[in-house]
Design a protein around this motif. Structure first.
Motif, PDB file in Angstrom:
ATOM      1  N   LEU A 107     -13.429  -3.159   4.719  1.00  0.00           N
ATOM      2  CA  LEU A 107     -14.554  -2.292   4.356  1.00  0.00           C
ATOM      3  C   LEU A 107     -15.351  -2.898   3.202  1.00  0.00           C
ATOM      4  N   LYS A 108     -14.651  -3.386   2.191  1.00  0.00           N
ATOM      5  CA  LYS A 108     -15.323  -3.998   1.038  1.00  0.00           C
ATOM      6  C   LYS A 108     -16.123  -5.229   1.460  1.00  0.00           C
ATOM      7  N   LEU A 109     -15.551  -6.024   2.352  1.00  0.00           N
ATOM      8  CA  LEU A 109     -16.221  -7.239   2.805  1.00  0.00           C
ATOM      9  C   LEU A 109     -17.487  -6.908   3.598  1.00  0.00           C
ATOM     10  N   LYS A 110     -17.371  -5.956   4.526  1.00  0.00           N
ATOM     11  CA  LYS A 110     -18.535  -5.557   5.328  1.00  0.00           C
ATOM     12  C   LYS A 110     -19.620  -4.947   4.445  1.00  0.00           C
ATOM     13  N   PHE A 111     -19.188  -4.147   3.478  1.00  0.00           N
ATOM     14  CA  PHE A 111     -20.151  -3.518   2.579  1.00  0.00           C
ATOM     15  C   PHE A 111     -20.895  -4.581   1.770  1.00  0.00           C
ATOM     16  N   GLN A 114     -23.205  -6.642   4.434  1.00  0.00           N
ATOM     17  CA  GLN A 114     -24.217  -5.960   5.228  1.00  0.00           C
ATOM     18  C   GLN A 114     -25.065  -4.953   4.461  1.00  0.00           C
ATOM     19  N   ILE A 115     -24.554  -4.447   3.325  1.00  0.00           N
ATOM     20  CA  ILE A 115     -25.252  -3.340   2.681  1.00  0.00           C
ATOM     21  C   ILE A 115     -25.675  -3.634   1.248  1.00  0.00           C
ATOM     22  N   SER A 117     -26.011  -6.103  -0.676  1.00  0.00           N
ATOM     23  CA  SER A 117     -26.878  -7.232  -1.024  1.00  0.00           C
ATOM     24  C   SER A 117     -28.303  -7.059  -0.501  1.00  0.00           C
ATOM     25  N   SER A 118     -28.553  -5.986   0.224  1.00  0.00           N
ATOM     26  CA  SER A 118     -29.870  -5.795   0.842  1.00  0.00           C
ATOM     27  C   SER A 118     -30.874  -5.189  -0.137  1.00  0.00           C
ATOM     28  N   ASP A 119     -32.139  -5.477   0.091  1.00  0.00           N
ATOM     29  CA  ASP A 119     -33.205  -4.901  -0.738  1.00  0.00           C
ATOM     30  C   ASP A 119     -33.228  -3.382  -0.607  1.00  0.00           C
ATOM     31  N   PHE A 120     -32.958  -2.898   0.619  1.00  0.00           N
ATOM     32  CA  PHE A 120     -33.001  -1.454   0.832  1.00  0.00           C
ATOM     33  C   PHE A 120     -31.927  -0.746   0.016  1.00  0.00           C
ATOM     34  N   TYR A 121     -30.716  -1.325  -0.035  1.00  0.00           N
ATOM     35  CA  TYR A 121     -29.643  -0.704  -0.806  1.00  0.00           C
ATOM     36  C   TYR A 121     -30.039  -0.574  -2.269  1.00  0.00           C
ATOM     37  N   GLN A 122     -30.627  -1.616  -2.822  1.00  0.00           N
ATOM     38  CA  GLN A 122     -31.060  -1.588  -4.216  1.00  0.00           C
ATOM     39  C   GLN A 122     -32.172  -0.551  -4.415  1.00  0.00           C
ATOM     40  N   TYR A 123     -33.065  -0.458  -3.427  1.00  0.00           N
ATOM     41  CA  TYR A 123     -34.138   0.534  -3.479  1.00  0.00           C
ATOM     42  C   TYR A 123     -33.557   1.949  -3.477  1.00  0.00           C
ATOM     43  N   TYR A 124     -32.649   2.201  -2.553  1.00  0.00           N
ATOM     44  CA  TYR A 124     -32.063   3.530  -2.401  1.00  0.00           C
ATOM     45  C   TYR A 124     -31.245   3.915  -3.634  1.00  0.00           C
ATOM     46  N   GLN A 168     -24.800   5.120   6.565  1.00  0.00           N
ATOM     47  CA  GLN A 168     -23.763   4.096   6.383  1.00  0.00           C
ATOM     48  C   GLN A 168     -23.272   4.052   4.947  1.00  0.00           C
ATOM     49  N   ILE A 169     -24.199   4.140   4.011  1.00  0.00           N
ATOM     50  CA  ILE A 169     -23.841   4.123   2.592  1.00  0.00           C
ATOM     51  C   ILE A 169     -22.957   5.318   2.257  1.00  0.00           C
TER      52      ILE A 169
END
Length: 278
Positions: A107-111, A114-115, A117-124, A168-169
């Motif tokens: 789970l930690k690796l996929k997170f 996939q999540i 490190s994304s610009d959207f995650y930082q935005y959210y 997902q988050i």
């Protein structure tokens, strides 16, 4: 309308979680029950949205940023628990712990990949709203941004793609806490007798109130144990899952009348019991 729907959804999910119980000894049955409930709830909300539509853009943004992800996130979470638990070893030994440790690391690796490190995650996570129209309005997918192929298979009438990202988050955070509790040292081995015979029969909010009281008073490890660690110990000891602790505590702070209903009840009960010996 959407804020009212959001409140109804949260209350409905909370009531179903309380009904299911989510105790560790019945986790497969109860996670399946929650999965079926949330799938049906999502279907009902979809029909409502397609029939009534949105009053304006803020209404639409609120739905795809808050309402739908809260349902879908919990649906992903409980379905994942069901799949994990039905495939795990039956005993509580080293193989059992190794299995959940591996699930946690995956789970930690996929997170991470996939999540997070994304610009959207930082935005959210930053709480920004300046690009909400890009992320949470139907039909605004930007193909030149290099979308995951999954984006082309979504329901164009009921998804902006990024509502799934938020779900997902939410699911990953819930699942992380669940797996972390599973990988803790088996607390059952430290107590005599069969702990499954002990059952918390008050409300979950009552137990959360008690946990916070013990934590802030410094009664456990001089207040340094951490609320999550204390909660995991109680969950394991009493075969119960308390869910979103901080959200429940926030609701307690908004109570009309006494904000410490259960602690008040404990004091009255103990006083009455002491009076019997006089």
């Amino acid at each position: 309308m959407m804020r009212s729907l959001h409140n109804d959804v949260l209350i409905s999910i909370r009531n179903e979680e309380q009904k299911a119980g989510m105790r560790y000894i019945h986790i497969i049955e109860e996670s399946f029950q929650m999965t079926v409930f949330l799938k049906d709830l999502l279907g009902k909300v979809r029909k409502k949205v397609l029939k009534e539509g949105f009053k304006n853009e803020p209404d639409e943004i609120f739905f795809f940023k808050k309402v739908k992800p809260n349902i879908l996130g919990k649906l992903i979470y409980y379905n994942k628990i069901y799949r994990i638990e039905t495939a795990c070893p039956v005993n509580n030994g080293k193989i059992y712990l190794k299995y959940f440790n591996r699930e946690l690391e995956d789970l930690k690796l996929k997170f991470k990949r996939q999540i997070c490190s994304s610009d959207f995650y930082q935005y959210y996570r930053s709480g920004r709203t300046d690009r909400d129209c890009d992320y949470f309005i139907l039909g605004n997918l930007k193909i030149h941004n290099g979308l995951n192929s999954f984006a082309f298979d979504i329901d164009p009438e009921f998804s902006t793609f990024y509502d799934y990202k938020v779900a997902q988050i939410i699911a990953n955070e819930l699942l992380h806490d669940y797996l972390l509790a599973k990988t803790e040292t088996d607390i059952h081995s430290n107590f005599p007798g069969k702990l499954e015979e002990l059952e918390w029969t008050e409300s979950k909010n009552a137990l959360i109130e008690l946990i916070y009281a013990l934590h802030v008073s410094g009664a456990l490890s001089n207040g340094k144990g951490g609320i999550r660690k204390i909660t995991r110990a109680f969950e394991s000891f009493l075969n119960i899952q308390l869910g979103d602790l901080h959200h429940a505590f926030h609701r307690m702070k908004q109570r009309v009348g006494s904000r410490t209903m259960y602690l008040d009840k404990l004091k009255i009960s103990l006083d009455n019991y002491m009076d019997k010996d006089l």
